[in-house]
Design a protein around this motif. Structure first.
Motif, PDB file in Angstrom:
ATOM      1  N   MET A   1       0.815  -1.211   0.000  1.00  0.00           N
ATOM      2  CA  MET A   1       0.000   0.000   0.000  1.00  0.00           C
ATOM      3  C   MET A   1       0.848   1.261   0.000  1.00  0.00           C
ATOM      4  O   MET A   1       0.341   2.344  -0.283  1.00  0.00           O
ATOM      5  N   VAL A   2       2.118   1.155   0.352  1.00  0.00           N
ATOM      6  CA  VAL A   2       3.048   2.253   0.122  1.00  0.00           C
ATOM      7  C   VAL A   2       4.168   1.730  -0.757  1.00  0.00           C
ATOM      8  O   VAL A   2       4.602   0.589  -0.657  1.00  0.00           O
ATOM      9  N   GLY A   3       4.622   2.599  -1.666  1.00  0.00           N
ATOM     10  CA  GLY A   3       5.632   2.195  -2.633  1.00  0.00           C
ATOM     11  C   GLY A   3       5.013   1.591  -3.873  1.00  0.00           C
ATOM     12  O   GLY A   3       3.792   1.443  -3.997  1.00  0.00           O
ATOM     13  N   ASP A   4       5.844   1.273  -4.824  1.00  0.00           N
ATOM     14  CA  ASP A   4       5.467   0.653  -6.105  1.00  0.00           C
ATOM     15  C   ASP A   4       4.710   1.618  -7.012  1.00  0.00           C
ATOM     16  O   ASP A   4       5.256   2.087  -8.011  1.00  0.00           O
ATOM     17  N   VAL A   5       3.440   1.906  -6.728  1.00  0.00           N
ATOM     18  CA  VAL A   5       2.667   2.827  -7.572  1.00  0.00           C
ATOM     19  C   VAL A   5       1.785   3.710  -6.696  1.00  0.00           C
ATOM     20  O   VAL A   5       1.280   3.270  -5.665  1.00  0.00           O
ATOM     21  N   TRP A   6       1.622   4.961  -7.103  1.00  0.00           N
ATOM     22  CA  TRP A   6       0.570   5.793  -6.535  1.00  0.00           C
ATOM     23  C   TRP A   6      -0.775   5.169  -6.889  1.00  0.00           C
ATOM     24  O   TRP A   6      -0.966   4.739  -8.034  1.00  0.00           O
ATOM     25  N   GLU A   7      -1.687   5.145  -5.943  1.00  0.00           N
ATOM     26  CA  GLU A   7      -2.968   4.478  -6.174  1.00  0.00           C
ATOM     27  C   GLU A   7      -4.100   5.494  -6.259  1.00  0.00           C
ATOM     28  O   GLU A   7      -4.323   6.286  -5.332  1.00  0.00           O
ATOM     29  N   TRP A   8      -4.818   5.438  -7.385  1.00  0.00           N
ATOM     30  CA  TRP A   8      -5.975   6.303  -7.562  1.00  0.00           C
ATOM     31  C   TRP A   8      -7.075   5.919  -6.573  1.00  0.00           C
ATOM     32  O   TRP A   8      -7.300   4.728  -6.316  1.00  0.00           O
ATOM     33  N   THR A   9      -7.763   6.905  -6.031  1.00  0.00           N
ATOM     34  CA  THR A   9      -8.975   6.664  -5.258  1.00  0.00           C
ATOM     35  C   THR A   9     -10.148   7.328  -5.972  1.00  0.00           C
ATOM     36  O   THR A   9      -9.959   8.108  -6.911  1.00  0.00           O
ATOM     37  N   SER A  10     -11.350   7.074  -5.510  1.00  0.00           N
ATOM     38  CA  SER A  10     -12.530   7.662  -6.137  1.00  0.00           C
ATOM     39  C   SER A  10     -12.801   9.085  -5.669  1.00  0.00           C
ATOM     40  O   SER A  10     -13.694   9.752  -6.190  1.00  0.00           O
TER      41      SER A  10
END
Length: 430
Positions: free
Chosen positions: A353-362
């Protein structure tokens, strides 16, 4: 307090080493604009020094301006990125001399300043945290520019742990309230404050980010050709741009390829998908029978410890990110394989949930109840509304100093050049 000053000095050195590494290229590479979406690399380099001068030397220490004539050149609000090549910005050598001169004075200020003083800029080294995080954010921007340049050999690689089968596809987050945001993290930004209680119904959220294999299945199923899965705005964007796959993906026969920092390679199917817009993430989630998580759902699944009844700084706790917990700080120039960090799981079992990719939210980027702009409204306040979607978590290119469970990023839903991915959620059936 000496320990804090030593930590700040070490962080200042580390982030500057990073900035100089990303601009260790021929002058033509640095002054050229590689995309209208981005500034010339040398603009970013001098901008971080100008920002540091404005906030540490002038605002916090009251020192007379060193180069007031360049303030307008490096004011990000005065000239949009597409127009910055026309500015009389400092050349590479002059930019390096300027930021070096600023940094020497900043270290003198750090040595003399009282970090227990009454000024909120001084207290707990906030102003130093401000410029350290700002420079790391521009370093990530530089990496996005280097990716768009298509030039090989400029970005270092590194080793990452192997992936694994993480078990269940989703984790369950029971109904209940949690404390969103923070009142305690000294270097948190104004948009993360104040902490407030949010009550959520139960939901499921993906254990891992959506991977390339799963996303390729969406493409193979005609996901880009079926307007059922797209919002009205998203479908118009897809058609207008002729978008048929994530940015930097191409297909040759049965094989998907990606171009990454000037090299073309088969798409690794076990990595999180990256370089997708909010519209693409939203369409995939609909196709999968799910949805994007709200910002509150994302933060609860990431950082809330239900047993202790408090928020964690990182999903796993308070310990600093290490190579066994998260892919942060440019350990390698790409996301880690899915399931690579079981030690980085949150209290609910969500991973990476942290690192790798920024995660889009709604969620749209909005202020929390009781928000107060500090130290300037242009960091957060001017962006609030229904133009920017919230991203969470940090990418492989984000530094641990600029990542935490409460950190909020935001961008236009069309953006794909940044290191973006996503995970899905679904509500518990009533």
């Amino acid at each position: 307090m000496n320990d804090l000053k030593e930590r700040i000095a070490a962080e200042l050195i580390a982030v500057r080493d990073r900035s100089l590494a990303y601009t260790a290229a021929e002058d033509d590479m640095l002054v050229r604009q590689h995309s209208p979406l981005m500034s010339p690399l040398v603009w970013d380099l001098a901008h971080v020094g100008n920002y540091e001068e404005l906030w540490v030397l002038r605002a916090a220490a009251g020192i007379e301006p060193l180069r007031p004539e360049i303030d307008d050149i490096y004011d990000a609000f005065k000239t949009p990125r597409k127009d910055r090549p026309s500015l009389p910005f400092l050349g590479p050598e002059e930019a390096r001399r300027y930021i070096g001169g600023v940094r020497g004075r900043v270290l003198d200020v750090l040595d003399a300043i009282d970090l227990d003083g009454p000024s909120p800029l001084h207290r707990d080294g906030f102003v130093f945290g401000l410029v350290i995080q700002h420079e790391h954010q521009h370093d990530e921007t530089m990496l996005a520019t280097l990716q768009l340049s298509g030039q090989p050999g400029l970005v270092r690689e590194g080793a990452l742990p192997p992936g694994r089968n993480a078990g269940s596809e989703e984790v369950y987050v029971p109904a209940g309230s949690f404390l969103m945001g923070t009142d305690t993290l000294a270097w948190a930004y104004d948009n993360e404050r104040p902490a407030y209680r949010v009550d959520l119904p139960a939901y499921w959220i993906d254990r891992l980010p959506v991977g390339n294999r799963a996303y390729a299945a969406f493409i193979e199923a005609g996901g880009y050709d079926d307007p059922r899965w797209w919002s009205t705005e998203g479908w118009a964007w897809r058609q207008r741009g002729g978008v048929t796959a994530p940015l930097f993906w191409t297909r040759d026969g049965d094989t998907w390829w990606r171009t990454r920092f000037g090299r073309t390679e088969p798409v690794p199917m076990d990595e999180p998908v990256q370089h997708v817009s909010w519209y693409e993430a939203d369409a995939y989630a609909r196709w999968a029978g799910k949805r994007l998580p709200t910002e509150a759902e994302w933060e609860k699944a990431c950082g809330w410890d239900p047993a202790a009844g408090r928020a964690r700084r990182y999903p796993w706790g308070e310990q600093d990110p290490g190579p066994d917990r998260a892919n942060l700080g440019h350990r390698a120039a790409h996301p880690a394989p899915l399931g690579a960090y079981p030690a980085g799981a949150s209290a609910y079992g969500a991973e990476q949930m942290v690192g790798d990719v920024w995660e889009w939210t709604s969620s749209w980027f909005q202020p929390y109840p009781g928000f107060r702009a500090f130290p300037y409204p242009e960091y957060s306040e001017v962006f609030f509304g229904q133009e920017y979607r919230v991203l969470r978590g940090g990418s492989w290119a984000a530094d641990p100093a600029a990542v935490r469970t409460t950190f909020r990023n935001w961008d236009y839903p069309i953006r794909r050049q940044i290191f973006t991915g996503f995970r899905c959620a679904r509500s518990e059936p009533v």
